[in-house]
Design a protein around this motif. Structure first.
Motif, PDB file in Angstrom:
ATOM      1  N   GLY A 214       4.606  -3.413  17.102  1.00 39.14           N
ATOM      2  CA  GLY A 214       3.673  -2.614  17.891  1.00 39.14           C
ATOM      3  C   GLY A 214       3.153  -1.383  17.189  1.00 39.14           C
ATOM      4  O   GLY A 214       2.241  -0.719  17.683  1.00 39.14           O
ATOM      5  N   VAL A 215       3.729  -1.058  16.029  1.00 33.14           N
ATOM      6  CA  VAL A 215       3.215   0.022  15.195  1.00 33.14           C
ATOM      7  C   VAL A 215       2.300  -0.603  14.145  1.00 33.14           C
ATOM      8  O   VAL A 215       2.574  -1.683  13.643  1.00 33.14           O
ATOM      9  N   PHE A 216       1.212   0.060  13.813  1.00 28.31           N
ATOM     10  CA  PHE A 216       0.179  -0.498  12.935  1.00 28.31           C
ATOM     11  C   PHE A 216      -0.396  -1.784  13.539  1.00 28.31           C
ATOM     12  O   PHE A 216      -0.671  -2.751  12.840  1.00 28.31           O
ATOM     13  N   ASP A 217      -0.563  -1.764  14.842  1.00 26.58           N
ATOM     14  CA  ASP A 217      -1.190  -2.851  15.585  1.00 26.58           C
ATOM     15  C   ASP A 217      -2.526  -2.317  16.105  1.00 26.58           C
ATOM     16  O   ASP A 217      -2.562  -1.346  16.859  1.00 26.58           O
ATOM     17  N   ARG A 218      -3.627  -2.929  15.686  1.00 23.07           N
ATOM     18  CA  ARG A 218      -4.951  -2.407  16.047  1.00 23.07           C
ATOM     19  C   ARG A 218      -5.159  -2.321  17.554  1.00 23.07           C
ATOM     20  O   ARG A 218      -5.873  -1.447  18.040  1.00 23.07           O
ATOM     21  N   SER A 219      -4.542  -3.226  18.298  1.00 18.58           N
ATOM     22  CA  SER A 219      -4.722  -3.201  19.742  1.00 18.58           C
ATOM     23  C   SER A 219      -3.988  -2.037  20.394  1.00 18.58           C
ATOM     24  O   SER A 219      -4.273  -1.670  21.539  1.00 18.58           O
ATOM     25  N   VAL A 220      -3.045  -1.431  19.662  1.00 17.87           N
ATOM     26  CA  VAL A 220      -2.258  -0.300  20.156  1.00 17.87           C
ATOM     27  C   VAL A 220      -2.717   1.006  19.511  1.00 17.87           C
ATOM     28  O   VAL A 220      -2.700   2.066  20.134  1.00 17.87           O
ATOM     29  N   SER A 221      -3.158   0.927  18.278  1.00 19.46           N
ATOM     30  CA  SER A 221      -3.433   2.097  17.459  1.00 19.46           C
ATOM     31  C   SER A 221      -4.580   2.958  17.984  1.00 19.46           C
ATOM     32  O   SER A 221      -5.674   2.461  18.267  1.00 19.46           O
ATOM     33  N   GLN A 222      -4.325   4.236  18.090  1.00 19.81           N
ATOM     34  CA  GLN A 222      -5.362   5.207  18.447  1.00 19.81           C
ATOM     35  C   GLN A 222      -6.451   5.257  17.378  1.00 19.81           C
ATOM     36  O   GLN A 222      -7.576   5.667  17.642  1.00 19.81           O
ATOM     37  N   PHE A 223      -6.102   4.823  16.158  1.00 17.11           N
ATOM     38  CA  PHE A 223      -6.999   4.939  15.013  1.00 17.11           C
ATOM     39  C   PHE A 223      -7.574   3.590  14.578  1.00 17.11           C
ATOM     40  O   PHE A 223      -8.165   3.497  13.498  1.00 17.11           O
ATOM     41  N   ASP A 224      -7.364   2.546  15.410  1.00 11.08           N
ATOM     42  CA  ASP A 224      -7.856   1.209  15.079  1.00 11.08           C
ATOM     43  C   ASP A 224      -7.352   0.791  13.697  1.00 11.08           C
ATOM     44  O   ASP A 224      -8.092   0.253  12.881  1.00 11.08           O
ATOM     45  N   ASN A 225      -6.068   1.052  13.442  1.00 11.32           N
ATOM     46  CA  ASN A 225      -5.517   0.850  12.099  1.00 11.32           C
ATOM     47  C   ASN A 225      -4.355  -0.133  12.104  1.00 11.32           C
ATOM     48  O   ASN A 225      -3.423  -0.007  12.903  1.00 11.32           O
ATOM     49  N   ASP A 226      -4.396  -1.096  11.167  1.00 14.68           N
ATOM     50  CA  ASP A 226      -3.281  -2.029  11.000  1.00 14.68           C
ATOM     51  C   ASP A 226      -2.739  -2.019   9.570  1.00 14.68           C
ATOM     52  O   ASP A 226      -2.011  -2.909   9.152  1.00 14.68           O
ATOM     53  N   VAL A 227      -3.088  -0.976   8.797  1.00 16.08           N
ATOM     54  CA  VAL A 227      -2.658  -0.848   7.403  1.00 16.08           C
ATOM     55  C   VAL A 227      -1.499   0.136   7.292  1.00 16.08           C
ATOM     56  O   VAL A 227      -1.588   1.263   7.788  1.00 16.08           O
ATOM     57  N   SER A 228      -0.404  -0.290   6.655  1.00  7.45           N
ATOM     58  CA  SER A 228       0.747   0.599   6.461  1.00  7.45           C
ATOM     59  C   SER A 228       0.923   1.019   5.007  1.00  7.45           C
ATOM     60  O   SER A 228       1.582   2.029   4.735  1.00  7.45           O
ATOM     61  N   ASN A 229       0.378   0.276   4.071  1.00  7.04           N
ATOM     62  CA  ASN A 229       0.446   0.614   2.653  1.00  7.04           C
ATOM     63  C   ASN A 229      -0.959   0.583   2.059  1.00  7.04           C
ATOM     64  O   ASN A 229      -1.745  -0.318   2.379  1.00  7.04           O
ATOM     65  N   ALA A 230      -1.270   1.559   1.209  1.00 10.47           N
ATOM     66  CA  ALA A 230      -2.615   1.604   0.629  1.00 10.47           C
ATOM     67  C   ALA A 230      -2.569   2.222  -0.764  1.00 10.47           C
ATOM     68  O   ALA A 230      -1.754   3.109  -1.045  1.00 10.47           O
ATOM     69  N   THR A 231      -3.464   1.752  -1.618  1.00 10.79           N
ATOM     70  CA  THR A 231      -3.589   2.241  -2.988  1.00 10.79           C
ATOM     71  C   THR A 231      -5.046   2.590  -3.260  1.00 10.79           C
ATOM     72  O   THR A 231      -5.949   1.853  -2.859  1.00 10.79           O
ATOM     73  N   ALA A 232      -5.259   3.723  -3.933  1.00  8.05           N
ATOM     74  CA  ALA A 232      -6.629   4.170  -4.232  1.00  8.05           C
ATOM     75  C   ALA A 232      -6.746   4.542  -5.702  1.00  8.05           C
ATOM     76  O   ALA A 232      -5.835   5.168  -6.271  1.00  8.05           O
ATOM     77  N   LEU A 233      -7.848   4.151  -6.313  1.00 10.26           N
ATOM     78  CA  LEU A 233      -8.156   4.520  -7.693  1.00 10.26           C
ATOM     79  C   LEU A 233      -9.375   5.424  -7.688  1.00 10.26           C
ATOM     80  O   LEU A 233     -10.449   5.045  -7.198  1.00 10.26           O
ATOM     81  N   PHE A 234      -9.203   6.641  -8.232  1.00  5.56           N
ATOM     82  CA  PHE A 234     -10.251   7.658  -8.221  1.00  5.56           C
ATOM     83  C   PHE A 234     -10.807   7.908  -9.622  1.00  5.56           C
ATOM     84  O   PHE A 234     -10.041   7.969 -10.596  1.00  5.56           O
ATOM     85  N   GLU A 235     -12.107   8.088  -9.705  1.00  8.69           N
ATOM     86  CA  GLU A 235     -12.766   8.602 -10.912  1.00  8.69           C
ATOM     87  C   GLU A 235     -12.850  10.114 -10.767  1.00  8.69           C
ATOM     88  O   GLU A 235     -13.087  10.626  -9.670  1.00  8.69           O
ATOM     89  N   VAL A 236     -12.661  10.844 -11.867  1.00  6.87           N
ATOM     90  CA  VAL A 236     -12.714  12.299 -11.787  1.00  6.87           C
ATOM     91  C   VAL A 236     -13.873  12.860 -12.592  1.00  6.87           C
ATOM     92  O   VAL A 236     -14.361  12.241 -13.543  1.00  6.87           O
ATOM     93  N   ALA A 237     -14.318  14.037 -12.207  1.00  8.69           N
ATOM     94  CA  ALA A 237     -15.377  14.737 -12.932  1.00  8.69           C
ATOM     95  C   ALA A 237     -14.911  15.030 -14.349  1.00  8.69           C
ATOM     96  O   ALA A 237     -13.770  15.423 -14.571  1.00  8.69           O
ATOM     97  N   GLY A 238     -15.776  14.835 -15.301  1.00 11.56           N
ATOM     98  CA  GLY A 238     -15.432  15.105 -16.691  1.00 11.56           C
ATOM     99  C   GLY A 238     -14.824  13.927 -17.408  1.00 11.56           C
ATOM    100  O   GLY A 238     -14.532  14.005 -18.608  1.00 11.56           O
ATOM    101  N   GLY A 239     -14.602  12.821 -16.709  1.00 13.20           N
ATOM    102  CA  GLY A 239     -14.055  11.630 -17.340  1.00 13.20           C
ATOM    103  C   GLY A 239     -12.572  11.459 -17.085  1.00 13.20           C
ATOM    104  O   GLY A 239     -11.806  12.418 -17.147  1.00 13.20           O
ATOM    105  N   GLY A 240     -12.167  10.254 -16.787  1.00 17.24           N
ATOM    106  CA  GLY A 240     -10.768   9.957 -16.513  1.00 17.24           C
ATOM    107  C   GLY A 240     -10.589   9.444 -15.101  1.00 17.24           C
ATOM    108  O   GLY A 240     -11.552   9.311 -14.325  1.00 17.24           O
ATOM    109  N   SER A 241      -9.344   9.154 -14.749  1.00 19.02           N
ATOM    110  CA  SER A 241      -9.069   8.591 -13.439  1.00 19.02           C
ATOM    111  C   SER A 241      -7.647   8.910 -13.019  1.00 19.02           C
ATOM    112  O   SER A 241      -6.799   9.270 -13.835  1.00 19.02           O
ATOM    113  N   PHE A 242      -7.401   8.778 -11.711  1.00 19.95           N
ATOM    114  CA  PHE A 242      -6.021   8.825 -11.221  1.00 19.95           C
ATOM    115  C   PHE A 242      -5.870   7.862 -10.057  1.00 19.95           C
ATOM    116  O   PHE A 242      -6.844   7.529  -9.378  1.00 19.95           O
TER     117      PHE A 242
END
Length: 400
Positions: A214-242
């Motif tokens: 019932g946690v991370f269940d879109r039908s229950v979630s106030q945020f319409d969210n069913d994702v518990s793990n997430a990864t993001a790749l960012f580009e940075v100003a001046g070149g490079g990434s994190f």
């Protein structure tokens, strides 16, 4: 010079900061308000604070309150911060800054228009790994930094269920589904707190939760969210990434270390895991674990922590690490509890000093935007299947 502070929210976190604000020689007195008045009354009685207000509105109307410190649910900060600034109060806010680009823009506009102090209390700003990497960056030890990683890995089973039940009431499952990428500042801030740049674009992927409780269940979630793990790749100003990881279902001992970082440059690199940290260059490897390890100042069994889940108590007990420069802190803090790897003392002192000297704090509105906005845009990228999105930027803080 001193000022009067009103604490908004008397939950598990704010009491630790109330002690520090009250002890700081730059603060005159501390008041509290909470939607549950009995919690505010208990905190005032337990710590001998100045008193309570019946509501946030009443606190803002009082000419006796100069500043407010907001420790409420994470998605409520934006409107509360704005109300505080518009009422003529300096504002300290727990993370995140806000949860929409529009809220962040409005806060920056209000800070610029009023000239008041705003600070976001991002603990990673003083995480020992970030402090050491920042110092090494200043000395040019990395050469050209081109890649970094920041992880906030905290499993729901390790204290978060209890925390959400405490704060969410009967409908706690609706808010326990808070999207990981909308709480990005520990991982993003730990990287950018050392690497003086900002993110300009992002591609992110979320993993749908499969626990079925019932946690991370879109039908229950106030945020319409069913994702518990997430990864993001960012580009940075001046070149490079994190890259950042925000994990809430993970086999990892987050009670030992929930935030960890890696930095890679052309001349040297630095890597931190749960129990070891290494400095590496082209000649070899140096163990720097001891330099980054905070010394405990409060026992996890201390009576003041009995209302906090055992798995979360480490965040409230850590002292300073050898890499921390405590010479700037008031002596009143020398024997008081610390937390989040030694960051609490520095965050409180940053805000109090900024208010009393009318200078910009370390994590001012413009820095806070750069720590928060990347996650907001990353969340949208993940909802669109990883499409690369541009990240707005509000620029550097104005010159004092």
């Amino acid at each position: 010079m001193t000022f009067s502070l009103g604490i908004v929210g008397a939950g598990q976190f704010s009491g630790q900061f109330a002690t520090l604000f009250q002890a700081h020689p730059g603060v005159r007195d501390v008041h509290v308000t909470d939607l549950l008045p009995e919690r505010a009354e208990r905190l005032v009685a337990a710590q001998g604070l100045a008193g309570t207000f019946p509501s946030y509105a009443a606190m803002l109307e009082s000419p006796d309150i100069d500043a407010v410190a907001i420790f409420t649910q994470r998605w409520t900060h934006g409107p509360l911060v704005l109300a505080g600034l518009e009422a003529g109060k300096h504002v300290y806010s727990a993370v995140p800054m806000a949860i929409t680009t529009e809220e962040i823009a409005a806060i920056i506009d209000a800070v610029r228009a009023t000239g008041l102090t705003y600070m976001m209390g991002e603990t990673s700003q003083y995480n020992p790994a970030t402090v050491h990497a920042r110092n090494q960056m200043a000395e040019g030890a990395f050469g050209r930094l081109f890649y970094a990683e920041g992880d906030y890995v905290h499993d729901m089973d390790l204290g978060f269920y209890d925390a959400y039940r405490y704060s969410g009431g009967e409908d706690w499952k609706a808010t326990a589904s808070y999207p990981p990428l909308l709480y990005p500042t520990h991982s993003v801030g730990g990287v950018l707190g050392a690497w003086q740049t900002h993110a300009v674009s992002v591609s992110a992927i979320g993993v749908r939760d499969e626990r079925g409780d019932g946690v991370f269940d879109r039908s229950v979630s106030q945020f319409d969210n069913d994702v518990s793990n997430a990864t993001a790749l960012f580009e940075v100003a001046g070149g490079g990434s994190f890259r950042t990881n925000e994990f809430r279902r993970v086999g990892y001992p987050s009670h030992i270390r929930e935030s960890r970082f890696r930095f890679f440059g052309t001349e040297a690199s630095m890597e931190q895991l749960a129990t070891v940290a290494l400095w590496q260059d082209k000649n070899g490897v140096k163990d720097i674990s001891e330099l980054l390890e905070p010394k405990q100042t409060l026992s996890p069994d201390d009576p003041s922590l009995q209302h906090i889940a055992p798995e979360l108590r480490a965040a409230f007990t850590s002292g300073s690490a050898p890499v921390h420069d405590r010479s700037r802190l008031p002596r009143e803090f020398d024997h008081l509890h610390n937390g989040h790897e030694g960051s609490h003392h520095f965050l409180v002192d940053d805000f109090v000093t900024a208010v009393n000297t009318r200078t910009l704090p370390s994590v001012n509105a413009w820095v806070a935007a750069r720590y928060t906005l990347p996650g907001i845009i990353a969340h949208e990228s993940a909802r669109q299947g990883g499409v690369r999105l541009q990240i707005p930027d509000f620029g550097d803080a104005p010159e004092a």
